[in-house]
Design an enzyme around this catalytic site. Structure first.
Site, PDB file in Angstrom:
ATOM      1  CB  ALA A  13      -0.927  -0.002   1.209  1.00 54.23           C
ATOM      2  CB  VAL A  15      -0.321   6.994   2.584  1.00 55.12           C
ATOM      3  CG1 VAL A  15      -1.228   8.116   3.058  1.00 55.12           C
ATOM      4  CG2 VAL A  15      -0.710   5.689   3.267  1.00 55.12           C
ATOM      5  CE  LYS A  30      -2.900   1.414   3.988  1.00 50.62           C
ATOM      6  NZ  LYS A  30      -2.910   0.879   5.358  1.00 50.62           N
ATOM      7  CG  ASP A 124      -0.549  -2.850  11.631  1.00 49.47           C
ATOM      8  OD1 ASP A 124       0.320  -3.481  12.273  1.00 49.47           O
ATOM      9  OD2 ASP A 124      -0.280  -2.174  10.623  1.00 49.47           O
TER      10      ASP A 124
END
Length: 238
Positions: A13, A15, A30, A124
């Site tokens: 990923a 951002v 994101k 997370d």
């Protein structure tokens, strides 16, 4: 929307800082890992989780404005918060005073209480996912892999190791269904790290870190515990 890249999360990923011309505000976008070959049920589940996160409304949570898929590219749009992550704070300032560490973690725990009440587990939680804004308020961000409480994460081997190994609770490392205790454990590690000034588990090998989290008791530094008052020491140990 115009955008510029400003951060990355793992290799799956990225951002971007963007400007929404319609509402005239900066946002963070994101971009998740593309869903190439994913079935409709996987997409539906992801959107359901994203909707759960978007319903969270709390001053210590960075809100999600939008979640959708364009082509095979899923994305999340967050409020952009100018601030410093706890990772950056530790890198520049080192160990925090007990008063400061407790104040930051009180904000974090307040966010978790609201999320858990809404049926969402972060999974997370770590210093890089907590921003301290200009007013000193801590805000939890990036619920991107959050699961609804009770979701059977162990059924999917890709979800078993979700999260960052150095901050995983034993239950998460073993692939148990998502539950609030996982976030509480990670919060405890973060509080201890703020007081100690460095990671407690600097294991570079992810698989070794996951194994240690799952099967080996965590020994806290004796020098750290000796420097805390009885009440705070009891909180950290618990």
């Amino acid at each position: 929307v115009t955008a510029c890249w400003f951060a990355s999360f793992w290799t799956a990923a990225s951002v971007w800082l963007a400007f929404d011309p319609r509402l005239e505000r900066e946002v963070a976008i994101k971009l998740m890992k593309p869903l190439r070959g994913a079935d409709a049920s996987a997409l539906t589940q992801w959107l359901q989780e994203a909707r759960s996160v978007s319903r969270l409304n709390h001053p210590n949570i960075v809100p999600v404005f939008e979640a959708d898929v364009q082509g095979e590219q899923p994305y999340l749009v967050f409020e952009y918060v100018a601030g410093t992550t706890l990772t950056q704070l530790l890198a520049t300032q080192g160990a925090q005073s007990a008063v400061r560490a407790v104040a930051v973690m009180t904000d974090v725990v307040s966010a978790l209480v609201a999320a858990h009440a809404g049926g969402v587990v972060h999974r997370d939680l770590k210093p890089s996912n907590v921003l301290v804004d200009a007013t000193g308020r801590a805000r939890v961000m990036d619920f991107g892999i959050a699961q609804r409480m009770g979701a059977q994460g162990a059924a999917d081997p890709q979800r078993t190791e979700s999260g960052t190994p150095a901050y995983m609770a034993p239950e998460a490392a073993r692939g148990a269904p998502a539950s609030p205790v996982m976030d509480v454990y990670s919060a405890g590690l973060m509080l201890t790290e703020l007081l100690w000034g460095k990671p407690l588990q600097p294991e570079r090998d992810a698989y070794q870190a996951i194994y240690r989290a799952a099967f080996e008791p965590l020994a806290l530094p004796a020098a750290l515990l000796e420097g805390l008052d009885d009440t705070l020491r009891a909180v950290v140990l618990r």
